[in-house]
Design a protein around this motif. Structure first.
Motif, short mmCIF file in Angstrom:
data_model
loop_
_atom_site.label_atom_id
_atom_site.label_comp_id
_atom_site.label_asym_id
_atom_site.label_seq_id
_atom_site.Cartn_x
_atom_site.Cartn_y
_atom_site.Cartn_z
N PHE A 83 22.36 29.86 31.48
CA PHE A 83 23.18 30.85 30.79
C PHE A 83 24.60 30.35 30.50
O PHE A 83 25.51 31.15 30.28
N THR A 84 24.80 29.05 30.46
CA THR A 84 26.13 28.50 30.25
C THR A 84 26.32 28.01 28.81
O THR A 84 25.35 27.70 28.10
N ILE A 85 27.59 27.93 28.40
CA ILE A 85 27.91 27.37 27.09
C ILE A 85 27.50 25.90 27.05
O ILE A 85 27.05 25.39 26.01
N SER A 86 27.63 25.22 28.18
CA SER A 86 27.24 23.81 28.27
C SER A 86 25.78 23.63 27.86
O SER A 86 25.44 22.69 27.14
N ASN A 87 24.91 24.51 28.30
CA ASN A 87 23.49 24.37 27.98
C ASN A 87 23.24 24.61 26.49
O ASN A 87 22.39 23.95 25.88
N ILE A 88 23.98 25.54 25.88
CA ILE A 88 23.84 25.77 24.44
C ILE A 88 24.24 24.52 23.66
O ILE A 88 23.56 24.09 22.72
N LEU A 89 25.36 23.91 24.08
CA LEU A 89 25.82 22.68 23.41
C LEU A 89 24.84 21.53 23.66
O LEU A 89 24.61 20.70 22.76
N ARG A 90 24.26 21.49 24.85
CA ARG A 90 23.27 20.44 25.15
C ARG A 90 22.07 20.56 24.21
O ARG A 90 21.55 19.54 23.71
N LEU A 91 21.61 21.78 23.97
CA LEU A 91 20.48 21.98 23.07
C LEU A 91 20.82 21.54 21.65
O LEU A 91 19.99 20.94 20.95
N MET A 92 22.05 21.82 21.21
CA MET A 92 22.50 21.35 19.90
C MET A 92 22.48 19.82 19.85
O MET A 92 22.04 19.22 18.86
N HIS A 93 22.95 19.21 20.91
CA HIS A 93 22.98 17.75 21.00
C HIS A 93 21.57 17.17 20.89
O HIS A 93 21.33 16.19 20.19
N TYR A 94 20.63 17.80 21.56
CA TYR A 94 19.24 17.33 21.56
C TYR A 94 18.58 17.51 20.19
O TYR A 94 17.93 16.60 19.67
N ARG A 95 18.77 18.67 19.59
CA ARG A 95 18.08 18.99 18.34
C ARG A 95 18.65 18.25 17.14
O ARG A 95 18.02 18.22 16.07
N THR A 96 19.82 17.67 17.27
CA THR A 96 20.42 16.92 16.16
C THR A 96 20.35 15.40 16.38
O THR A 96 21.00 14.64 15.68
N ARG A 97 19.51 14.97 17.34
CA ARG A 97 19.49 13.55 17.72
C ARG A 97 19.02 12.64 16.59
O ARG A 97 19.34 11.45 16.58
N ASN A 98 18.26 13.15 15.62
CA ASN A 98 17.75 12.32 14.53
C ASN A 98 18.51 12.55 13.22
O ASN A 98 18.09 12.06 12.17
N ILE A 99 19.61 13.29 13.27
CA ILE A 99 20.39 13.57 12.06
C ILE A 99 21.64 12.70 12.10
O ILE A 99 22.60 12.97 12.83
N LYS A 100 21.64 11.63 11.32
CA LYS A 100 22.68 10.60 11.41
C LYS A 100 24.08 11.15 11.11
O LYS A 100 25.04 10.78 11.77
N PHE A 101 24.20 12.03 10.11
CA PHE A 101 25.54 12.47 9.73
C PHE A 101 26.15 13.45 10.75
O PHE A 101 27.32 13.80 10.64
N LEU A 102 25.36 13.84 11.77
CA LEU A 102 25.88 14.71 12.82
C LEU A 102 26.16 13.95 14.12
O LEU A 102 26.43 14.57 15.14
N GLN A 103 26.11 12.62 14.06
CA GLN A 103 26.38 11.84 15.26
C GLN A 103 27.81 12.06 15.77
O GLN A 103 28.06 12.03 16.98
N GLY A 104 28.73 12.29 14.87
CA GLY A 104 30.11 12.58 15.28
C GLY A 104 30.18 13.85 16.11
O GLY A 104 30.88 13.90 17.14
N LEU A 105 29.45 14.89 15.68
CA LEU A 105 29.40 16.14 16.44
C LEU A 105 28.75 15.91 17.80
O LEU A 105 29.22 16.44 18.81
N ARG A 106 27.70 15.12 17.82
CA ARG A 106 27.02 14.83 19.10
C ARG A 106 27.95 14.12 20.06
O ARG A 106 27.94 14.37 21.27
N ASN A 107 28.79 13.23 19.54
CA ASN A 107 29.74 12.52 20.39
C ASN A 107 30.77 13.46 20.99
O ASN A 107 31.15 13.33 22.16
N ILE A 108 31.21 14.44 20.20
CA ILE A 108 32.17 15.44 20.70
C ILE A 108 31.55 16.27 21.81
O ILE A 108 32.16 16.52 22.85
N ILE A 109 30.30 16.71 21.59
CA ILE A 109 29.59 17.48 22.61
C ILE A 109 29.44 16.66 23.88
O ILE A 109 29.69 17.14 25.00
N GLN A 110 29.07 15.41 23.72
CA GLN A 110 28.85 14.53 24.87
C GLN A 110 30.11 14.40 25.71
O GLN A 110 30.07 14.47 26.95
N LYS A 111 31.25 14.24 25.07
CA LYS A 111 32.51 14.07 25.79
C LYS A 111 32.96 15.35 26.47
O LYS A 111 33.67 15.30 27.48
N ASN A 112 32.54 16.50 25.93
CA ASN A 112 33.03 17.77 26.46
C ASN A 112 32.18 18.35 27.58
O ASN A 112 32.71 19.08 28.43
#
Length: 243
Positions: free
Chosen positions: A157-186
């Motif tokens: 039930f955390t915001i972290s888990n919501i962001l983790r799911l976004m990170h996982y579901r965008t793993r094959n979308i190259k133009f969203l790698q920048g967003l994935r990096n931001i999530i990873q650092k946060n």
């Protein structure tokens, strides 16, 4: 002398801890040779062999039976520690793992929070991995990225888990790698390691390897005290997990 940087309470709260200088220079050199040998015998496989090649090698058993490691595990988990029939090497070079594979995952049998015996509230989960790196972060990028406290049922039930799911579901979308990096650092914590450093973490904690550069080598084993979680892991590893 191995120096543990966190204690039992920290492991329980955050799911991981770091032991600096578990292995000395002589041991580091020996295990580097071992991982290279296993890698060659397995046709250059980046992960060496999970079991069969390792059980034929005396040096890998010496890691599993390392008194310093076992004493630390006893201080964290209790006096009776068992090896859970799982050990592996890592021999990775740059570009062995593609970008989309760098995403957080769990290693326990019951990976959906709240589903299965691994999430029993009456018996806290207590199976850990102990991975010791043989190369430096500066040269190879060695280390692990953890999501702190993601081994708890409340993590759902955390915001972290919501962001983790976004990170996982965008793993094959190259133009969203920048967003994935931001999530990873946060939401992640990067544990950078040097030769001989050991990272200990619960198998149900979300983790991912840090990106590889150069050649990275490591050796790993799974351990746990007596109880259903250890039995469940051994059953999963020997009877259900592929390979």
């Amino acid at each position: 002398m191995a120096a543990i940087l966190t204690n039992k309470e920290h492991l329980k709260k955050f799911g991981f801890c770091v032991v600096r200088n578990l292995l000395d220079n002589k041991e580091i050199k020996k295990y580097r040779s071992v991982t290279s040998e296993i890698n060659k015998k397995n046709g250059g496989s980046t992960q060496g062999s999970r079991i069969m090649e390792m059980i034929r090698n005396r040096e890998t058993w010496e890691y599993i039976m390392n008194d310093r490691l076992l004493n630390i595990l006893r201080s964290l988990l209790g006096p009776n520690i068992f090896w859970l029939h799982d050990m592996s090497t890592r021999h990775q070079v740059k570009n062995d793992i593609t970008a989309h594979q760098f995403t957080w995952h769990r290693d326990n049998p019951c990976r959906r929070i709240g589903k299965g015996p691994d999430w029993d509230q009456d018996e806290p989960y207590n199976v850990v991995g102990a991975i010791t790196y043989l190369t430096s972060h500066e040269d190879s990028g060695s280390g692990v990225n953890f999501i702190p406290s993601s081994h708890k049922k409340t993590y759902t039930f955390t915001i972290s888990n919501i962001l983790r799911l976004m990170h996982y579901r965008t793993r094959n979308i190259k133009f969203l790698q920048g967003l994935r990096n931001i999530i990873q650092k946060n939401i992640g914590v990067a544990c950078r390691t040097d030769p001989g450093d050991c990272v200990i973490f619960f198998a149900n904690l979300f983790h991912e390897p840090l990106p590889t550069r150069g050649t990275r080598q490591a050796i790993m084993g799974r351990f746990g005290p007596e109880g259903k979680h250890s039995k469940n892991y051994v059953n999963y590893h020997l009877k259900h997990r592929k390979g």
